[in-house]
Scaffold this active site. Structure first.
Site, short mmCIF file in Angstrom:
data_model
loop_
_atom_site.label_atom_id
_atom_site.label_comp_id
_atom_site.label_asym_id
_atom_site.label_seq_id
_atom_site.Cartn_x
_atom_site.Cartn_y
_atom_site.Cartn_z
N LYS A 298 0.84 -1.19 0.00
CA LYS A 298 0.00 0.00 0.00
C LYS A 298 0.88 1.24 0.00
CE LYS A 298 0.89 1.21 4.48
NZ LYS A 298 1.64 2.43 4.89
N ASP B 134 -2.27 -0.72 10.74
CA ASP B 134 -2.51 -0.78 9.30
C ASP B 134 -3.20 -2.07 8.86
OD1 ASP B 134 -1.43 1.68 8.88
OD2 ASP B 134 0.48 0.96 8.06
#
Length: 283
Positions: free
Chosen positions: A12, A137
């Site tokens: 990401k 996350d």
């Protein structure tokens, strides 16, 4: 013998990262925009009738008690109706300590896939609550779609940034997230703004200055790439990225990259490749 199926654990980017304040419990209030990339670690899962969680190959320098993949699998065990074990094979393609979510994504893929293989029956919200025990996350990778995140990262609003090309540089450094977030000089008062007002050029990464001050390799990578495009750091580093509207433009700059940095051209994705894989398999 059937070949194992490998499931992606995609990288990401934090397209920006603003620190808005620090709560009494020590956690930071933040705003960020997550987008996935078309590069990933890969994991295969072979269920067993024993209770042991086996990871092959082991990650160098990481004890099993600290390994997010093994910890994720163990978090699911109470939700199975009988003794469950698994052999997990990891193809590690993403850098450790790079700020692109490798470990968190590995943990999320483990939770999502084993939830199906072990028939735990948890929904993504429940998996996200488990994932938060492993790292801030992890829930975005379970969510599986690009999102504007607020709070401590748990408040997700759907987002649809352009799926453009990125040149990603990996300096020879491993940044300590804890060190950066605990640094006394970290900016912690960036004003909040509504998600609909997002503009890449009007945002920044509030961690970038502290990281470049303490990790010269990151500073050098940023200094080189910013000459070609509006580059910035993702997460707490060490990876640096810059957006490009065309693949050819990104490759042209990558061809000039100094040998001291590992470079790769990748594309943004607003849906995680993990869920594309699961849909293709009918899981």
């Amino acid at each position: 013998m059937t070949n194992p199926i490998f499931f992606p654990a995609p990288a990401k980017l934090n397209l920006f990262l603003h620190i808005n304040g620090r709560r009494p419990d020590g956690y930071h209030e933040l705003q960020t925009l997550f987008q996935f990339l078309d590069i990933a670690d890969e994991l295969s899962f072979t269920p067993t009738h024993q209770s042991e969680i086996i990871l092959e190959p082991p990650l160098p320098g990481v004890n099993n008690s600290d390994n997010l993949i093994i910890r994720a699998a163990n978090l699911l065990k109470p939700y199975t109706d009988k003794a469950r074990g698994v052999k997990i094979t990891l193809k590690k393609n993403l850098p450790m300590g790079g700020g692109i979510g490798g470990g968190s994504s590995d943990a999320a893929t483990t939770l999502v896939v084993l939830n199906r293989l072990w028939q735990c029956g948890l929904n993504n919200q429940q998996l996200g609550q488990l994932g938060r025990k492993l790292g801030a996350d992890v829930p975005i990778f379970i969510h599986g779609y690009a999102a504007f995140a607020q709070g401590i990262g748990e408040q997700l609003t759907p987002a649809f940034p352009a799926e453009q090309y990125y040149l990603l540089l990996t300096p020879n450094a491993m940044v300590s997230t804890a060190k950066i977030f605990n640094h006394p000089d970290l900016p912690r008062s960036t004003p909040k703004f509504p998600p609909e007002q997002y503009c890449y050029e009007k945002t920044a990464n509030d961690c970038q200055g502290i990281v470049t001050d303490h990790y010269p390799e990151v500073a050098q990578a940023l200094k080189w790439l910013v000459e070609y495009a509006p580059a910035r750091m993702t997460g707490t580093g060490c990876c640096i990225f810059a957006p490009f509207t065309t693949l050819s433009a990104a490759k042209a700059v990558a061809d000039r990259c100094p040998a001291q940095f590992h470079s790769r051209v990748c594309q943004g994705m607003n849906q995680s490749s993990l869920y594309k894989k699961l849909e293709g398999l009918g899981l």
